[in-house]
Enzyme design. Structure first.
Site, mmCIF file in Angstrom:
data_model
loop_
_atom_site.group_PDB
_atom_site.id
_atom_site.type_symbol
_atom_site.label_atom_id
_atom_site.label_comp_id
_atom_site.label_asym_id
_atom_site.label_seq_id
_atom_site.Cartn_x
_atom_site.Cartn_y
_atom_site.Cartn_z
ATOM 1 N N LEU A 35 0.816 -1.214 0.000
ATOM 2 C CA LEU A 35 0.000 0.000 0.000
ATOM 3 C C LEU A 35 0.848 1.261 0.000
ATOM 4 O O LEU A 35 2.022 1.245 0.389
ATOM 5 C CB LEU A 35 -0.907 0.011 1.233
ATOM 6 C CG LEU A 35 -2.036 -1.021 1.269
ATOM 7 C CD1 LEU A 35 -2.603 -1.129 2.684
ATOM 8 C CD2 LEU A 35 -3.140 -0.667 0.281
ATOM 9 N N SER A 36 0.249 2.367 -0.410
ATOM 10 C CA SER A 36 0.890 3.663 -0.271
ATOM 11 C C SER A 36 1.183 3.915 1.209
ATOM 12 O O SER A 36 0.320 3.716 2.064
ATOM 13 C CB SER A 36 -0.036 4.765 -0.808
ATOM 14 O OG SER A 36 0.543 6.042 -0.631
ATOM 15 N N GLY A 37 2.407 4.313 1.512
ATOM 16 C CA GLY A 37 2.784 4.553 2.902
ATOM 17 C C GLY A 37 3.275 3.324 3.631
ATOM 18 O O GLY A 37 3.588 3.390 4.824
ATOM 19 N N GLY A 39 6.053 1.762 3.131
ATOM 20 C CA GLY A 39 7.503 1.819 3.321
ATOM 21 C C GLY A 39 8.294 1.241 2.169
ATOM 22 O O GLY A 39 9.497 0.991 2.299
ATOM 23 N N LYS A 40 7.657 1.046 1.013
ATOM 24 C CA LYS A 40 8.322 0.444 -0.138
ATOM 25 C C LYS A 40 9.549 1.231 -0.586
ATOM 26 O O LYS A 40 10.638 0.675 -0.737
ATOM 27 C CB LYS A 40 7.352 0.331 -1.321
ATOM 28 C CG LYS A 40 6.131 -0.529 -1.076
ATOM 29 C CD LYS A 40 5.269 -0.633 -2.320
ATOM 30 C CE LYS A 40 4.757 0.701 -2.819
ATOM 31 N NZ LYS A 40 3.900 1.413 -1.837
ATOM 32 N N SER A 108 1.301 -1.675 -7.398
ATOM 33 C CA SER A 108 0.910 -2.843 -8.218
ATOM 34 C C SER A 108 -0.134 -3.674 -7.483
ATOM 35 O O SER A 108 0.150 -4.764 -7.004
ATOM 36 C CB SER A 108 2.136 -3.685 -8.594
ATOM 37 O OG SER A 108 3.065 -3.818 -7.556
#
Length: 205
Positions: A35-37, A39-40, A108
Protein backbone atom coordinates in the site's frame (compact mmCIF):
# COMPACT_ATOMS: atom_id res chain seq x y z
CA UNK A 1 2.15 -9.38 -31.65
CA UNK A 2 5.05 -7.47 -33.22
CA UNK A 3 4.06 -5.43 -36.27
CA UNK A 4 5.34 -6.21 -39.76
CA UNK A 5 7.63 -3.18 -39.72
CA UNK A 6 9.17 -3.86 -36.29
CA UNK A 7 12.43 -5.79 -36.31
CA UNK A 8 14.04 -6.27 -32.85
CA UNK A 9 17.83 -6.55 -32.84
CA UNK A 10 18.32 -8.31 -29.50
CA UNK A 11 20.12 -11.14 -31.29
CA UNK A 12 22.68 -8.67 -32.70
CA UNK A 13 23.71 -6.90 -29.49
CA UNK A 14 25.94 -8.09 -26.66
CA UNK A 15 24.05 -10.67 -24.65
CA UNK A 16 22.93 -10.44 -21.03
CA UNK A 17 25.31 -13.11 -19.75
CA UNK A 18 28.33 -11.22 -21.11
CA UNK A 19 27.21 -8.12 -19.24
CA UNK A 20 26.58 -10.07 -16.04
CA UNK A 21 30.10 -11.47 -16.27
CA UNK A 22 31.46 -7.94 -16.79
CA UNK A 23 29.52 -6.61 -13.78
CA UNK A 24 30.11 -9.77 -11.71
CA UNK A 25 26.48 -10.09 -10.72
CA UNK A 26 23.29 -11.82 -11.80
CA UNK A 27 20.58 -9.45 -12.97
CA UNK A 28 17.23 -9.74 -11.21
CA UNK A 29 14.16 -7.58 -10.65
CA UNK A 30 13.34 -7.05 -6.96
CA UNK A 31 9.69 -5.96 -7.04
CA UNK A 32 8.36 -4.23 -3.91
CA UNK A 33 4.57 -4.20 -3.64
CA UNK A 34 2.35 -2.81 -0.90
CA UNK A 35 0.00 0.00 0.00
CA UNK A 36 0.89 3.66 -0.27
CA UNK A 37 2.78 4.55 2.90
CA UNK A 38 3.81 0.96 3.59
CA UNK A 39 7.50 1.82 3.32
CA UNK A 40 8.32 0.44 -0.14
CA UNK A 41 10.46 3.34 -1.33
CA UNK A 42 12.25 3.73 2.01
CA UNK A 43 13.18 0.05 2.04
CA UNK A 44 14.08 0.02 -1.65
CA UNK A 45 16.42 2.99 -1.16
CA UNK A 46 18.05 1.43 1.89
CA UNK A 47 18.49 -1.85 0.02
CA UNK A 48 20.06 -0.09 -2.98
CA UNK A 49 22.53 1.71 -0.72
CA UNK A 50 23.57 -1.52 1.00
CA UNK A 51 23.89 -3.45 -2.27
CA UNK A 52 26.01 -0.64 -3.73
CA UNK A 53 28.30 -0.88 -0.70
CA UNK A 54 28.62 -4.59 -1.49
CA UNK A 55 29.66 -3.72 -5.07
CA UNK A 56 26.36 -4.57 -6.76
CA UNK A 57 25.18 -2.27 -9.55
CA UNK A 58 21.49 -1.42 -9.13
CA UNK A 59 18.81 0.93 -10.38
CA UNK A 60 15.64 1.96 -8.54
CA UNK A 61 12.36 2.51 -10.37
CA UNK A 62 9.78 4.21 -8.13
CA UNK A 63 6.13 5.00 -8.74
CA UNK A 64 6.25 8.79 -8.46
CA UNK A 65 9.48 9.06 -10.46
CA UNK A 66 8.14 6.94 -13.31
CA UNK A 67 4.76 8.71 -13.37
CA UNK A 68 6.53 12.09 -13.56
CA UNK A 69 8.37 10.97 -16.69
CA UNK A 70 7.82 8.01 -18.98
CA UNK A 71 4.28 7.37 -17.67
CA UNK A 72 3.15 10.95 -17.06
CA UNK A 73 0.36 10.58 -19.62
CA UNK A 74 -1.30 7.80 -17.58
CA UNK A 75 -4.07 8.29 -15.04
CA UNK A 76 -5.26 5.93 -12.31
CA UNK A 77 -8.03 4.12 -14.13
CA UNK A 78 -7.94 0.34 -14.13
CA UNK A 79 -6.70 0.35 -17.73
CA UNK A 80 -3.96 2.92 -17.06
CA UNK A 81 -2.79 1.08 -13.94
CA UNK A 82 -2.25 -2.00 -16.08
CA UNK A 83 -0.41 0.00 -18.75
CA UNK A 84 1.71 1.67 -16.06
CA UNK A 85 2.96 -1.67 -14.78
CA UNK A 86 3.33 -3.12 -18.30
CA UNK A 87 5.69 -0.31 -19.30
CA UNK A 88 7.63 -0.59 -16.04
CA UNK A 89 8.06 -4.34 -16.51
CA UNK A 90 9.29 -3.86 -20.08
CA UNK A 91 11.76 -1.16 -18.98
CA UNK A 92 12.90 -3.42 -16.13
CA UNK A 93 13.56 -6.20 -18.63
CA UNK A 94 15.72 -3.86 -20.72
CA UNK A 95 17.76 -2.88 -17.67
CA UNK A 96 18.08 -6.52 -16.68
CA UNK A 97 19.35 -7.39 -20.16
CA UNK A 98 22.18 -4.94 -19.40
CA UNK A 99 23.12 -7.03 -16.36
CA UNK A 100 21.68 -4.50 -13.91
CA UNK A 101 19.76 -5.39 -10.75
CA UNK A 102 16.43 -3.55 -10.73
CA UNK A 103 14.73 -2.50 -7.51
CA UNK A 104 11.12 -1.58 -8.29
CA UNK A 105 8.76 0.06 -5.78
CA UNK A 106 5.17 0.12 -7.03
CA UNK A 107 1.82 -0.43 -5.36
CA UNK A 108 0.91 -2.84 -8.22
CA UNK A 109 -2.32 -3.61 -6.38
CA UNK A 110 -3.77 -6.74 -8.00
CA UNK A 111 -2.63 -10.29 -8.60
CA UNK A 112 -3.40 -9.85 -12.31
CA UNK A 113 -1.12 -6.83 -12.61
CA UNK A 114 1.75 -8.48 -10.73
CA UNK A 115 1.37 -11.68 -12.73
CA UNK A 116 1.65 -9.66 -15.92
CA UNK A 117 4.89 -8.12 -14.64
CA UNK A 118 6.20 -11.57 -13.72
CA UNK A 119 5.39 -12.94 -17.18
CA UNK A 120 7.15 -10.03 -18.94
CA UNK A 121 10.22 -10.14 -16.71
CA UNK A 122 10.40 -13.92 -16.42
CA UNK A 123 9.47 -16.06 -13.43
CA UNK A 124 13.03 -16.88 -12.35
CA UNK A 125 14.10 -13.23 -12.54
CA UNK A 126 11.14 -11.72 -10.66
CA UNK A 127 11.66 -11.51 -6.88
CA UNK A 128 8.48 -10.19 -5.25
CA UNK A 129 8.77 -8.43 -1.89
CA UNK A 130 5.44 -7.81 -0.15
CA UNK A 131 5.67 -4.93 2.31
CA UNK A 132 2.72 -6.03 4.41
CA UNK A 133 1.89 -2.92 6.40
CA UNK A 134 -1.78 -2.77 7.52
CA UNK A 135 -4.01 -0.13 5.96
CA UNK A 136 -4.66 1.60 9.29
CA UNK A 137 -0.91 2.00 9.87
CA UNK A 138 -0.35 3.37 6.37
CA UNK A 139 -3.26 5.75 6.77
CA UNK A 140 -1.98 7.00 10.12
CA UNK A 141 1.42 7.68 8.58
CA UNK A 142 0.00 9.28 5.41
CA UNK A 143 3.38 10.90 4.55
CA UNK A 144 2.06 12.54 1.38
CA UNK A 145 -1.42 13.39 2.68
CA UNK A 146 -2.97 11.10 0.06
CA UNK A 147 -5.24 9.10 2.36
CA UNK A 148 -6.73 12.31 3.75
CA UNK A 149 -7.48 13.48 0.21
CA UNK A 150 -8.87 10.08 -0.74
CA UNK A 151 -11.21 10.04 2.28
CA UNK A 152 -12.38 13.51 1.29
CA UNK A 153 -13.13 12.30 -2.22
CA UNK A 154 -10.40 14.45 -3.78
CA UNK A 155 -8.54 11.42 -5.17
CA UNK A 156 -10.50 8.78 -7.06
CA UNK A 157 -9.52 5.11 -7.40
CA UNK A 158 -7.10 5.29 -4.47
CA UNK A 159 -5.76 1.87 -3.48
CA UNK A 160 -7.02 0.70 -0.11
CA UNK A 161 -9.82 3.29 0.02
CA UNK A 162 -11.76 3.35 -3.26
CA UNK A 163 -9.76 0.75 -5.18
CA UNK A 164 -8.75 -2.75 -4.05
CA UNK A 165 -5.39 -4.11 -2.98
CA UNK A 166 -4.92 -7.87 -3.30
CA UNK A 167 -2.21 -9.31 -1.08
CA UNK A 168 0.26 -11.59 -2.88
CA UNK A 169 -0.27 -15.24 -2.03
CA UNK A 170 3.32 -16.44 -2.48
CA UNK A 171 5.81 -13.55 -2.37
CA UNK A 172 9.55 -14.19 -2.44
CA UNK A 173 9.81 -12.25 0.85
CA UNK A 174 7.07 -10.84 3.08
CA UNK A 175 7.84 -8.01 5.50
CA UNK A 176 5.73 -6.62 8.33
CA UNK A 177 6.75 -2.96 8.31
CA UNK A 178 4.29 -1.76 10.97
CA UNK A 179 7.17 -0.79 13.26
CA UNK A 180 10.02 0.00 10.89
CA UNK A 181 13.45 -1.36 11.77
CA UNK A 182 15.18 -0.52 8.53
CA UNK A 183 18.62 -2.00 9.25
CA UNK A 184 17.18 -5.29 10.46
CA UNK A 185 14.76 -5.51 7.54
CA UNK A 186 17.50 -4.82 5.00
CA UNK A 187 19.61 -7.57 6.56
CA UNK A 188 16.64 -9.93 6.18
CA UNK A 189 16.25 -8.90 2.54
CA UNK A 190 19.96 -9.33 1.82
CA UNK A 191 19.92 -12.82 3.29
CA UNK A 192 17.24 -13.80 0.77
CA UNK A 193 18.45 -11.79 -2.21
CA UNK A 194 22.25 -12.25 -2.22
CA UNK A 195 22.08 -15.94 -3.23
CA UNK A 196 19.95 -14.88 -6.23
CA UNK A 197 22.30 -12.14 -7.49
CA UNK A 198 25.70 -13.46 -6.41
CA UNK A 199 28.05 -14.07 -9.31
CA UNK A 200 29.75 -17.48 -9.37
CA UNK A 201 32.41 -17.51 -12.14
CA UNK A 202 32.64 -21.30 -12.06
CA UNK A 203 28.95 -21.53 -12.98
CA UNK A 204 28.77 -18.57 -15.34
CA UNK A 205 31.82 -19.15 -17.55
Amino acid sequence: MIGDNIHPVFDKIKDRKSKEIYLKQRAKVIWFTGLSGSGKTTLASALEKRLFELNYFCQILDGDNVRSGINKNLKFTAEDRIENIRRIAEVSKLFMNCGIILICAFISPTNKIREMAREIIGDEDYLEVFVNTPLEVCENRDPKGLYKKARAGEIKNFTGISAPFEAPSHPFVEIDNSNPKIDETVKELLKAIIPEIKFDPLKEL
